[in-house]
Design a protein around this motif. Structure first.
Motif, mmCIF file in Angstrom:
data_model
loop_
_atom_site.group_PDB
_atom_site.id
_atom_site.type_symbol
_atom_site.label_atom_id
_atom_site.label_comp_id
_atom_site.label_asym_id
_atom_site.label_seq_id
_atom_site.Cartn_x
_atom_site.Cartn_y
_atom_site.Cartn_z
ATOM 1 N N GLU A 10 0.825 -1.202 0.000
ATOM 2 C CA GLU A 10 0.000 0.000 0.000
ATOM 3 C C GLU A 10 0.863 1.257 0.000
ATOM 4 O O GLU A 10 0.590 2.218 -0.710
ATOM 5 C CB GLU A 10 -0.912 -0.001 1.231
ATOM 6 C CG GLU A 10 -2.077 -0.964 1.142
ATOM 7 C CD GLU A 10 -3.179 -0.434 0.240
ATOM 8 O OE1 GLU A 10 -3.059 0.683 -0.287
ATOM 9 O OE2 GLU A 10 -4.178 -1.159 0.066
ATOM 10 N N HIS A 11 1.925 1.269 0.807
ATOM 11 C CA HIS A 11 2.818 2.429 0.852
ATOM 12 C C HIS A 11 3.511 2.632 -0.502
ATOM 13 O O HIS A 11 3.736 3.765 -0.933
ATOM 14 C CB HIS A 11 3.857 2.255 1.964
ATOM 15 C CG HIS A 11 3.265 2.339 3.340
ATOM 16 N ND1 HIS A 11 2.515 3.412 3.760
ATOM 17 C CD2 HIS A 11 3.303 1.481 4.389
ATOM 18 C CE1 HIS A 11 2.122 3.217 5.008
ATOM 19 N NE2 HIS A 11 2.578 2.060 5.410
ATOM 20 N N TRP A 12 3.855 1.527 -1.169
ATOM 21 C CA TRP A 12 4.508 1.656 -2.478
ATOM 22 C C TRP A 12 3.554 2.280 -3.490
ATOM 23 O O TRP A 12 3.939 3.160 -4.260
ATOM 24 C CB TRP A 12 4.975 0.290 -2.978
ATOM 25 C CG TRP A 12 5.685 0.412 -4.301
ATOM 26 C CD1 TRP A 12 6.999 0.666 -4.500
ATOM 27 C CD2 TRP A 12 5.091 0.321 -5.609
ATOM 28 N NE1 TRP A 12 7.274 0.728 -5.848
ATOM 29 C CE2 TRP A 12 6.128 0.525 -6.546
ATOM 30 C CE3 TRP A 12 3.801 0.086 -6.062
ATOM 31 C CZ2 TRP A 12 5.898 0.493 -7.918
ATOM 32 C CZ3 TRP A 12 3.571 0.066 -7.424
ATOM 33 C CH2 TRP A 12 4.613 0.264 -8.341
ATOM 34 N N TYR A 13 2.306 1.834 -3.499
ATOM 35 C CA TYR A 13 1.343 2.408 -4.438
ATOM 36 C C TYR A 13 1.141 3.897 -4.182
ATOM 37 O O TYR A 13 1.013 4.685 -5.121
ATOM 38 C CB TYR A 13 0.002 1.678 -4.339
ATOM 39 C CG TYR A 13 -0.040 0.394 -5.134
ATOM 40 C CD1 TYR A 13 0.003 0.420 -6.516
ATOM 41 C CD2 TYR A 13 -0.126 -0.845 -4.497
ATOM 42 C CE1 TYR A 13 -0.030 -0.750 -7.257
ATOM 43 C CE2 TYR A 13 -0.156 -2.018 -5.227
ATOM 44 C CZ TYR A 13 -0.110 -1.971 -6.610
ATOM 45 O OH TYR A 13 -0.134 -3.132 -7.336
ATOM 46 N N ARG A 14 1.110 4.296 -2.920
ATOM 47 C CA ARG A 14 0.945 5.711 -2.617
ATOM 48 C C ARG A 14 2.154 6.519 -3.098
ATOM 49 O O ARG A 14 2.008 7.613 -3.643
ATOM 50 C CB ARG A 14 0.746 5.920 -1.114
ATOM 51 C CG ARG A 14 0.427 7.378 -0.765
ATOM 52 C CD ARG A 14 -0.057 7.544 0.658
ATOM 53 N NE ARG A 14 0.961 7.193 1.623
ATOM 54 C CZ ARG A 14 0.904 6.136 2.420
ATOM 55 N NH1 ARG A 14 -0.140 5.330 2.354
ATOM 56 N NH2 ARG A 14 1.859 5.878 3.281
ATOM 57 N N LEU A 15 3.360 5.975 -2.906
ATOM 58 C CA LEU A 15 4.570 6.639 -3.400
ATOM 59 C C LEU A 15 4.541 6.771 -4.917
ATOM 60 O O LEU A 15 4.840 7.834 -5.479
ATOM 61 C CB LEU A 15 5.806 5.855 -2.979
ATOM 62 C CG LEU A 15 7.143 6.291 -3.610
ATOM 63 C CD1 LEU A 15 7.532 7.676 -3.104
ATOM 64 C CD2 LEU A 15 8.239 5.275 -3.326
ATOM 65 N N LYS A 69 1.985 6.822 -6.946
ATOM 66 C CA LYS A 69 0.933 7.720 -7.439
ATOM 67 C C LYS A 69 1.197 9.167 -7.058
ATOM 68 O O LYS A 69 1.061 10.073 -7.885
ATOM 69 C CB LYS A 69 -0.419 7.270 -6.888
ATOM 70 C CG LYS A 69 -0.930 5.966 -7.473
ATOM 71 C CD LYS A 69 -2.294 5.602 -6.890
ATOM 72 C CE LYS A 69 -2.828 4.313 -7.491
ATOM 73 N NZ LYS A 69 -4.150 3.945 -6.919
ATOM 74 N N GLN A 70 1.574 9.416 -5.804
ATOM 75 C CA GLN A 70 1.677 10.781 -5.319
ATOM 76 C C GLN A 70 3.028 11.432 -5.624
ATOM 77 O O GLN A 70 3.087 12.600 -5.998
ATOM 78 C CB GLN A 70 1.415 10.820 -3.811
ATOM 79 C CG GLN A 70 0.011 10.365 -3.436
ATOM 80 C CD GLN A 70 -0.210 10.386 -1.934
ATOM 81 O OE1 GLN A 70 0.682 10.711 -1.160
ATOM 82 N NE2 GLN A 70 -1.413 10.039 -1.502
ATOM 83 N N THR A 71 4.114 10.666 -5.453
ATOM 84 C CA THR A 71 5.449 11.239 -5.616
ATOM 85 C C THR A 71 6.014 11.013 -7.006
ATOM 86 O O THR A 71 6.630 11.917 -7.591
ATOM 87 C CB THR A 71 6.410 10.651 -4.562
ATOM 88 O OG1 THR A 71 5.856 10.858 -3.252
ATOM 89 C CG2 THR A 71 7.780 11.326 -4.637
ATOM 90 N N THR A 96 11.612 3.234 -8.077
ATOM 91 C CA THR A 96 11.588 2.989 -6.634
ATOM 92 C C THR A 96 12.901 2.403 -6.155
ATOM 93 O O THR A 96 13.460 2.814 -5.131
ATOM 94 C CB THR A 96 10.427 2.047 -6.293
ATOM 95 O OG1 THR A 96 9.209 2.593 -6.798
ATOM 96 C CG2 THR A 96 10.300 1.881 -4.791
#
Length: 204
Positions: free
Chosen positions: A152-157, A159-161, A186
Protein backbone atom coordinates in the motif's frame (compact mmCIF):
# COMPACT_ATOMS: atom_id res chain seq x y z
CA UNK A 1 -2.89 -7.12 -4.38
CA UNK A 2 -1.35 -10.48 -5.15
CA UNK A 3 1.31 -12.55 -3.42
CA UNK A 4 2.60 -15.96 -4.46
CA UNK A 5 2.77 -18.97 -2.17
CA UNK A 6 3.88 -22.32 -3.57
CA UNK A 7 3.22 -21.12 -7.16
CA UNK A 8 -0.39 -20.13 -6.37
CA UNK A 9 -1.57 -16.55 -6.28
CA UNK A 10 -3.00 -15.11 -3.07
CA UNK A 11 -5.03 -11.92 -3.40
CA UNK A 12 -5.00 -9.64 -0.35
CA UNK A 13 -8.02 -7.38 0.24
CA UNK A 14 -8.66 -4.67 2.82
CA UNK A 15 -11.93 -4.40 4.73
CA UNK A 16 -13.67 -2.41 1.99
CA UNK A 17 -13.63 -5.56 -0.16
CA UNK A 18 -14.38 -8.09 2.58
CA UNK A 19 -17.98 -8.77 1.56
CA UNK A 20 -20.15 -11.27 -0.30
CA UNK A 21 -20.28 -9.43 -3.68
CA UNK A 22 -16.48 -9.57 -3.95
CA UNK A 23 -16.42 -13.23 -2.92
CA UNK A 24 -18.93 -14.11 -5.63
CA UNK A 25 -17.38 -11.87 -8.29
CA UNK A 26 -13.92 -13.42 -7.81
CA UNK A 27 -15.04 -17.03 -7.40
CA UNK A 28 -13.92 -18.03 -10.92
CA UNK A 29 -10.43 -16.53 -10.54
CA UNK A 30 -7.73 -19.15 -9.96
CA UNK A 31 -6.37 -17.55 -6.80
CA UNK A 32 -6.80 -17.85 -3.06
CA UNK A 33 -8.16 -14.82 -1.22
CA UNK A 34 -7.27 -13.38 2.16
CA UNK A 35 -9.60 -10.58 3.21
CA UNK A 36 -9.81 -8.29 6.17
CA UNK A 37 -13.39 -7.78 7.34
CA UNK A 38 -15.03 -5.19 9.55
CA UNK A 39 -15.71 -6.05 13.19
CA UNK A 40 -19.44 -5.31 12.74
CA UNK A 41 -19.87 -8.07 10.17
CA UNK A 42 -22.10 -11.07 10.72
CA UNK A 43 -21.24 -14.52 9.35
CA UNK A 44 -23.15 -17.79 9.29
CA UNK A 45 -22.20 -21.40 9.83
CA UNK A 46 -23.10 -24.18 7.43
CA UNK A 47 -26.78 -25.21 7.61
CA UNK A 48 -27.76 -28.31 9.56
CA UNK A 49 -28.45 -31.56 7.76
CA UNK A 50 -31.73 -31.58 5.82
CA UNK A 51 -34.53 -32.96 7.95
CA UNK A 52 -36.57 -34.09 4.95
CA UNK A 53 -39.38 -31.63 5.60
CA UNK A 54 -39.88 -28.22 4.02
CA UNK A 55 -37.30 -26.13 2.25
CA UNK A 56 -33.64 -26.93 3.07
CA UNK A 57 -32.00 -24.25 5.19
CA UNK A 58 -29.31 -22.07 3.62
CA UNK A 59 -27.72 -20.71 6.80
CA UNK A 60 -26.84 -22.19 10.12
CA UNK A 61 -25.91 -20.43 13.34
CA UNK A 62 -25.20 -16.69 13.36
CA UNK A 63 -21.67 -15.53 14.25
CA UNK A 64 -21.54 -11.81 15.11
CA UNK A 65 -17.98 -10.57 15.21
CA UNK A 66 -18.69 -7.78 17.70
CA UNK A 67 -20.65 -10.06 20.06
CA UNK A 68 -18.52 -12.72 21.70
CA UNK A 69 -21.65 -14.31 23.17
CA UNK A 70 -22.53 -15.52 19.66
CA UNK A 71 -19.17 -17.22 19.16
CA UNK A 72 -18.65 -20.93 19.63
CA UNK A 73 -15.41 -22.69 20.44
CA UNK A 74 -12.73 -22.15 17.84
CA UNK A 75 -11.42 -25.08 15.81
CA UNK A 76 -7.87 -23.98 16.63
CA UNK A 77 -6.29 -21.57 19.12
CA UNK A 78 -2.64 -20.60 19.13
CA UNK A 79 -0.62 -18.18 21.27
CA UNK A 80 2.85 -16.96 20.45
CA UNK A 81 5.22 -14.18 21.44
CA UNK A 82 6.36 -11.92 18.60
CA UNK A 83 9.53 -9.79 18.97
CA UNK A 84 7.81 -6.51 18.05
CA UNK A 85 4.21 -7.13 19.05
CA UNK A 86 4.49 -9.16 22.22
CA UNK A 87 1.98 -11.90 22.96
CA UNK A 88 -0.39 -12.79 20.13
CA UNK A 89 -3.47 -14.99 20.33
CA UNK A 90 -4.80 -16.54 17.13
CA UNK A 91 -8.12 -18.31 16.69
CA UNK A 92 -9.88 -19.76 13.67
CA UNK A 93 -13.34 -21.02 12.81
CA UNK A 94 -13.96 -23.13 9.71
CA UNK A 95 -16.85 -23.30 7.26
CA UNK A 96 -18.45 -19.89 7.72
CA UNK A 97 -19.97 -17.70 5.00
CA UNK A 98 -21.45 -14.28 4.30
CA UNK A 99 -25.22 -14.19 4.13
CA UNK A 100 -25.08 -13.20 0.47
CA UNK A 101 -22.65 -15.95 -0.57
CA UNK A 102 -23.69 -19.18 1.18
CA UNK A 103 -22.08 -21.38 -1.48
CA UNK A 104 -18.61 -20.00 -0.74
CA UNK A 105 -17.34 -21.28 2.63
CA UNK A 106 -14.57 -19.37 4.36
CA UNK A 107 -12.21 -19.76 7.29
CA UNK A 108 -12.46 -16.96 9.85
CA UNK A 109 -9.26 -15.88 11.65
CA UNK A 110 -9.09 -13.64 14.71
CA UNK A 111 -5.75 -12.01 15.60
CA UNK A 112 -5.50 -10.42 19.05
CA UNK A 113 -2.55 -8.64 20.60
CA UNK A 114 -2.35 -9.31 24.35
CA UNK A 115 -0.47 -7.65 27.16
CA UNK A 116 2.42 -9.90 28.06
CA UNK A 117 1.80 -9.81 31.80
CA UNK A 118 -1.95 -9.45 32.29
CA UNK A 119 -3.22 -11.29 29.22
CA UNK A 120 -5.69 -8.50 28.46
CA UNK A 121 -6.39 -7.10 25.00
CA UNK A 122 -3.89 -4.43 24.04
CA UNK A 123 -5.27 -3.28 20.66
CA UNK A 124 -8.18 -3.66 18.27
CA UNK A 125 -8.58 -7.23 16.98
CA UNK A 126 -7.81 -8.09 13.38
CA UNK A 127 -10.47 -10.17 11.61
CA UNK A 128 -9.51 -12.04 8.44
CA UNK A 129 -11.25 -14.56 6.21
CA UNK A 130 -9.55 -17.09 3.96
CA UNK A 131 -11.23 -18.30 0.77
CA UNK A 132 -9.11 -20.85 -1.02
CA UNK A 133 -7.89 -24.39 -1.44
CA UNK A 134 -5.42 -24.96 1.38
CA UNK A 135 -4.80 -22.31 4.00
CA UNK A 136 -1.26 -21.79 5.32
CA UNK A 137 -0.64 -22.49 8.99
CA UNK A 138 -2.43 -20.28 11.49
CA UNK A 139 0.84 -18.74 12.66
CA UNK A 140 1.77 -17.88 9.06
CA UNK A 141 -1.51 -16.63 7.63
CA UNK A 142 -1.82 -13.39 9.61
CA UNK A 143 1.82 -12.44 8.90
CA UNK A 144 1.14 -13.03 5.21
CA UNK A 145 -1.58 -10.40 5.36
CA UNK A 146 0.84 -7.85 6.88
CA UNK A 147 2.75 -7.78 3.58
CA UNK A 148 -0.15 -5.85 2.14
CA UNK A 149 0.71 -2.74 4.13
CA UNK A 150 4.15 -2.43 2.51
CA UNK A 151 2.52 -2.69 -0.92
CA UNK A 152 0.00 0.00 0.00
CA UNK A 153 2.82 2.43 0.85
CA UNK A 154 4.51 1.66 -2.48
CA UNK A 155 1.34 2.41 -4.44
CA UNK A 156 0.94 5.71 -2.62
CA UNK A 157 4.57 6.64 -3.40
CA UNK A 158 4.14 5.71 -7.06
CA UNK A 159 0.93 7.72 -7.44
CA UNK A 160 1.68 10.78 -5.32
CA UNK A 161 5.45 11.24 -5.62
CA UNK A 162 6.36 9.51 -8.87
CA UNK A 163 3.17 10.64 -10.64
CA UNK A 164 2.26 7.18 -11.88
CA UNK A 165 -1.30 8.11 -12.84
CA UNK A 166 -0.64 11.66 -14.11
CA UNK A 167 0.35 10.97 -17.77
CA UNK A 168 -2.59 10.47 -20.10
CA UNK A 169 -1.26 7.69 -22.32
CA UNK A 170 -3.41 6.14 -25.01
CA UNK A 171 -1.65 3.08 -26.51
CA UNK A 172 -1.56 0.14 -24.08
CA UNK A 173 2.14 -0.33 -24.88
CA UNK A 174 2.96 3.13 -23.56
CA UNK A 175 0.96 2.51 -20.40
CA UNK A 176 2.80 -0.77 -19.80
CA UNK A 177 6.21 0.82 -20.32
CA UNK A 178 5.35 3.68 -17.98
CA UNK A 179 4.14 1.23 -15.32
CA UNK A 180 7.32 -0.83 -15.76
CA UNK A 181 9.33 2.27 -14.86
CA UNK A 182 7.70 2.60 -11.44
CA UNK A 183 9.51 -0.33 -9.74
CA UNK A 184 12.80 0.75 -11.39
CA UNK A 185 12.43 4.30 -10.09
CA UNK A 186 11.59 2.99 -6.63
CA UNK A 187 14.69 0.81 -6.49
CA UNK A 188 16.87 3.67 -7.69
CA UNK A 189 15.54 5.85 -4.88
CA UNK A 190 16.11 3.08 -2.35
CA UNK A 191 19.68 2.44 -3.53
CA UNK A 192 20.43 6.17 -3.31
CA UNK A 193 19.04 6.61 0.19
CA UNK A 194 22.51 6.65 1.81
CA UNK A 195 23.58 9.49 -0.48
CA UNK A 196 20.84 11.79 0.75
CA UNK A 197 21.34 13.95 3.82
CA UNK A 198 18.25 14.88 5.77
CA UNK A 199 18.02 18.69 6.03
CA UNK A 200 14.70 19.55 7.63
CA UNK A 201 13.69 23.17 7.28
CA UNK A 202 12.69 24.91 10.47
CA UNK A 203 9.14 26.10 10.38
CA UNK A 204 8.52 29.73 11.38
Amino acid sequence: MCQYLQNRRIALFDSEYGCSPVVKATAAIAADKLMRIRSNRCLWSAPPAYSGRGRPKIHGQQFRLNDSQSWWEAEQTLESVEPKLGKIRLRKWDDLHFRGSPKHPMTLILVERLETVTGRLNSQPLWLVWVGIQMPSLNEIWQLYLRRFALEHWYRLAKQTLHWTVPKLSPPEQCERWSDLMPLLTWQLWLAKDLVISCPVDQP
